[in-house]
Design a protein around this motif. Structure first.
Motif, mmCIF file in Angstrom:
data_model
loop_
_atom_site.group_PDB
_atom_site.id
_atom_site.type_symbol
_atom_site.label_atom_id
_atom_site.label_comp_id
_atom_site.label_asym_id
_atom_site.label_seq_id
_atom_site.Cartn_x
_atom_site.Cartn_y
_atom_site.Cartn_z
ATOM 1 N N CYS A 55 21.879 -27.319 -57.249
ATOM 2 C CA CYS A 55 22.556 -28.688 -58.000
ATOM 3 C C CYS A 55 21.492 -28.805 -59.362
ATOM 4 C CB CYS A 55 22.910 -29.432 -57.431
ATOM 5 S SG CYS A 55 23.332 -31.093 -58.543
ATOM 6 N N ALA A 56 21.354 -28.970 -59.947
ATOM 7 C CA ALA A 56 21.397 -28.933 -61.295
ATOM 8 C C ALA A 56 21.092 -30.643 -62.472
ATOM 9 C CB ALA A 56 20.612 -27.988 -62.151
ATOM 10 N N VAL A 57 20.452 -31.987 -62.286
ATOM 11 C CA VAL A 57 21.111 -32.812 -62.979
ATOM 12 C C VAL A 57 20.163 -32.590 -63.796
ATOM 13 C CG1 VAL A 57 21.232 -35.741 -62.706
ATOM 14 C CG2 VAL A 57 21.143 -34.074 -60.530
ATOM 15 N N SER A 58 20.802 -33.649 -65.360
ATOM 16 C CA SER A 58 19.892 -33.773 -66.238
ATOM 17 C C SER A 58 20.607 -34.231 -67.650
ATOM 18 C CB SER A 58 19.755 -32.421 -66.960
ATOM 19 O OG SER A 58 19.029 -32.570 -68.401
ATOM 20 N N THR A 59 19.849 -35.576 -68.629
ATOM 21 C CA THR A 59 20.743 -35.927 -68.926
ATOM 22 C C THR A 59 21.252 -35.063 -70.443
ATOM 23 O OG1 THR A 59 18.442 -35.794 -70.508
ATOM 24 C CG2 THR A 59 19.014 -38.042 -69.196
ATOM 25 N N ALA A 60 21.413 -33.293 -70.600
ATOM 26 C CA ALA A 60 21.913 -32.736 -70.924
ATOM 27 C C ALA A 60 22.012 -32.026 -70.571
ATOM 28 C CB ALA A 60 20.371 -32.304 -72.190
ATOM 29 N N ALA A 61 22.861 -31.140 -70.621
ATOM 30 C CA ALA A 61 24.146 -29.899 -69.736
ATOM 31 C C ALA A 61 22.927 -28.545 -69.888
ATOM 32 C CB ALA A 61 25.231 -29.781 -70.746
ATOM 33 N N PRO A 62 22.351 -28.712 -68.036
ATOM 34 C CA PRO A 62 21.662 -27.140 -67.992
ATOM 35 C C PRO A 62 22.820 -25.898 -68.056
ATOM 36 C CG PRO A 62 21.748 -29.368 -66.145
ATOM 37 C CD PRO A 62 22.834 -29.313 -67.539
ATOM 38 N N ARG A 63 22.043 -25.154 -68.068
ATOM 39 C CA ARG A 63 22.289 -23.626 -67.792
ATOM 40 C C ARG A 63 21.529 -22.880 -66.739
ATOM 41 N NH1 ARG A 63 20.414 -19.876 -71.593
ATOM 42 N NH2 ARG A 63 18.649 -21.073 -73.387
ATOM 43 N N VAL A 64 22.162 -22.099 -66.136
ATOM 44 C CA VAL A 64 21.607 -21.041 -65.430
ATOM 45 C C VAL A 64 21.286 -19.936 -66.052
ATOM 46 C CG1 VAL A 64 21.781 -19.813 -63.079
ATOM 47 C CG2 VAL A 64 23.193 -22.253 -62.978
ATOM 48 N N VAL A 65 20.335 -19.655 -65.564
ATOM 49 C CA VAL A 65 19.402 -18.744 -66.299
ATOM 50 C C VAL A 65 18.764 -16.913 -65.161
ATOM 51 C CG1 VAL A 65 18.751 -19.528 -68.357
ATOM 52 C CG2 VAL A 65 17.242 -19.002 -66.292
ATOM 53 N N PRO A 66 19.642 -16.101 -65.464
ATOM 54 C CA PRO A 66 19.088 -15.188 -64.761
ATOM 55 C C PRO A 66 17.015 -14.595 -64.987
ATOM 56 C CG PRO A 66 19.974 -13.808 -65.952
ATOM 57 C CD PRO A 66 19.733 -15.197 -66.796
ATOM 58 N N LEU A 67 16.756 -14.485 -64.001
ATOM 59 C CA LEU A 67 15.092 -14.877 -63.931
ATOM 60 C C LEU A 67 14.691 -13.832 -63.372
ATOM 61 C CD1 LEU A 67 13.671 -18.403 -64.657
ATOM 62 C CD2 LEU A 67 14.266 -16.278 -66.580
ATOM 63 N N THR A 68 15.057 -13.106 -62.248
ATOM 64 C CA THR A 68 14.461 -12.703 -61.368
ATOM 65 C C THR A 68 15.122 -11.182 -61.292
ATOM 66 O OG1 THR A 68 15.409 -13.549 -59.360
ATOM 67 C CG2 THR A 68 13.216 -13.827 -59.626
ATOM 68 N N PRO A 69 14.528 -9.646 -60.574
ATOM 69 C CA PRO A 69 15.207 -8.830 -60.794
ATOM 70 C C PRO A 69 16.229 -8.804 -59.452
ATOM 71 C CG PRO A 69 12.752 -8.017 -60.523
ATOM 72 C CD PRO A 69 12.802 -9.314 -60.443
ATOM 73 N N ALA A 108 14.026 -25.794 -66.129
ATOM 74 C CA ALA A 108 13.105 -27.453 -67.144
ATOM 75 C C ALA A 108 13.797 -27.218 -68.219
ATOM 76 C CB ALA A 108 11.793 -25.719 -67.171
ATOM 77 N N GLY A 109 13.358 -28.673 -68.721
ATOM 78 C CA GLY A 109 13.996 -28.160 -70.536
ATOM 79 C C GLY A 109 12.972 -29.907 -70.626
ATOM 80 N N ALA A 136 9.916 -22.011 -67.216
ATOM 81 C CA ALA A 136 9.612 -23.191 -68.963
ATOM 82 C C ALA A 136 8.811 -22.411 -69.478
ATOM 83 C CB ALA A 136 8.123 -23.456 -68.552
ATOM 84 N N ALA A 137 8.581 -21.155 -69.407
ATOM 85 C CA ALA A 137 7.749 -19.204 -70.206
ATOM 86 C C ALA A 137 9.096 -19.285 -70.949
ATOM 87 C CB ALA A 137 7.599 -18.749 -69.651
ATOM 88 N N ARG A 138 10.237 -19.473 -70.443
ATOM 89 C CA ARG A 138 11.802 -18.875 -71.151
ATOM 90 C C ARG A 138 12.040 -20.083 -71.953
ATOM 91 N NH1 ARG A 138 17.110 -16.308 -70.086
ATOM 92 N NH2 ARG A 138 15.632 -15.006 -68.746
ATOM 93 N N LEU A 139 11.936 -21.235 -71.280
ATOM 94 C CA LEU A 139 12.084 -21.965 -72.621
ATOM 95 C C LEU A 139 11.428 -22.455 -73.251
ATOM 96 C CD1 LEU A 139 14.037 -24.893 -72.498
ATOM 97 C CD2 LEU A 139 11.799 -26.273 -71.621
ATOM 98 N N LEU A 140 9.755 -22.288 -73.711
ATOM 99 C CA LEU A 140 8.720 -22.402 -74.618
ATOM 100 C C LEU A 140 8.952 -20.654 -75.214
ATOM 101 C CD1 LEU A 140 6.568 -24.406 -72.443
ATOM 102 C CD2 LEU A 140 8.212 -25.710 -74.919
ATOM 103 N N GLY A 141 9.166 -19.952 -74.785
ATOM 104 C CA GLY A 141 8.910 -18.670 -75.708
ATOM 105 C C GLY A 141 7.631 -18.176 -75.482
ATOM 106 N N VAL A 142 7.092 -18.205 -74.012
ATOM 107 C CA VAL A 142 6.024 -18.266 -74.393
ATOM 108 C C VAL A 142 5.531 -17.777 -72.378
ATOM 109 C CG1 VAL A 142 4.890 -20.130 -75.636
ATOM 110 C CG2 VAL A 142 4.903 -20.366 -73.071
ATOM 111 N N PRO A 143 3.975 -16.730 -72.467
ATOM 112 C CA PRO A 143 3.899 -16.307 -71.437
ATOM 113 C C PRO A 143 3.443 -17.075 -70.204
ATOM 114 C CG PRO A 143 2.756 -15.459 -72.733
ATOM 115 C CD PRO A 143 3.521 -16.027 -73.840
#
Length: 238
Positions: free
Chosen positions: A219-233, A114-115, A63-70
């Motif tokens: 599996c991720a399911v959404s009404t918009a096309a999701p994408r995978v992001v790297p968030l950990t070391p 998150a989306g 959610a932080a990545r999505l919103l651009g907040v800490p």
């Protein structure tokens, strides 16, 4: 369908080893609410507490990545529509009601998403597929069951359908009692090891991937096309 179909502001999803999440620079139990810390403390085994904590941190990182907040600025809450209690049930961000979040954890592995569109995510370890096949006849449609039983690796094929249906439950499109009425037999059971696969079911996008390092089906399911992001070391592309 490929990642080229995904929009820049698409819902995001991530999967990682629980230990890797806890090594993230923003991670820490200080992110958890009092309710979450109390729930974590109730786990009988340390491994369960770690997985729970990591999942609740990873969803904040998404959610932080999505919103651009800490991540520290985000509060996570849950609500059960059946009993009304706030110590379990569907997760949400009280201060960002426009954002949808989802989380999942299994033994040593966690996933989160998150989306700005409804989204659900599920992760299961491939090694647990044998036990899950015991419920195949109750949760698969007749066409799905035929394909799973005919697959060279029935347990792995079932696990793929299972994570899809669990994600559909989390997005509110089905329930444990109606899983067999959802027929995903038109979707591929074999997912490339090198990239997520985006498919459609009715008005939904299903993003399937096999997390090689963790040996997990996601599996991720959404009404918009999701994408995978790297968030950990250590995550691919990190």
């Amino acid at each position: 369908m490929t990642s080229e179909d995904q929009e820049p502001d698409a819902p995001i999803a991530a999967v990682a080893a629980s230990a890797d999440v806890l090594r993230h620079p923003e991670a820490g139990e200080h992110l958890l609410t009092t309710v979450e810390r109390e729930r974590a403390a109730r786990f009988r085994h340390e491994a369960g507490r770690v997985d729970f904590t990591a999942a609740h941190i990873l969803v904040r990182l998404c959610a932080a990545r999505l919103l651009g907040v800490p991540a520290a600025r985000l509060t996570l809450a849950q609500n059960c529509p059946d009993c009304g209690k706030g110590d379990h049930g569907k997760p949400y961000l009280p201060d960002h009601p426009e954002v949808h979040v989802s989380l999942s954890h299994t033994r040593g592995v966690v996933a989160a998403a998150a989306g700005h569109h409804p989204i659900g995510v599920d992760v299961e370890l491939a090694g647990r597929g044998g036990a899950l096949t015991d419920v195949a006849q109750r949760v698969l449609s007749a066409a799905e069951l035929h394909l799973v039983e005919a697959h060279p690796e029935p347990a792995r094929a079932f696990l793929r359908q299972w994570v899809r249906k669990e994600a559909l439950i989390k997005i509110g499109r089905t329930s444990l009692d109606t899983l067999a009425s959802v027929d995903l037999s038109a979707l591929p059971l074999d997912i490339p090891a090198d990239a997520p696969l985006l498919s459609r079911y009715q008005d939904l996008y299903l993003l399937d991937w096999a997390d090689g390092p963790q040996g997990a089906a996601v599996c991720a399911v959404s009404t918009a096309a999701p994408r995978v992001v790297p968030l950990t070391p250590g995550a691919p592309g990190a």
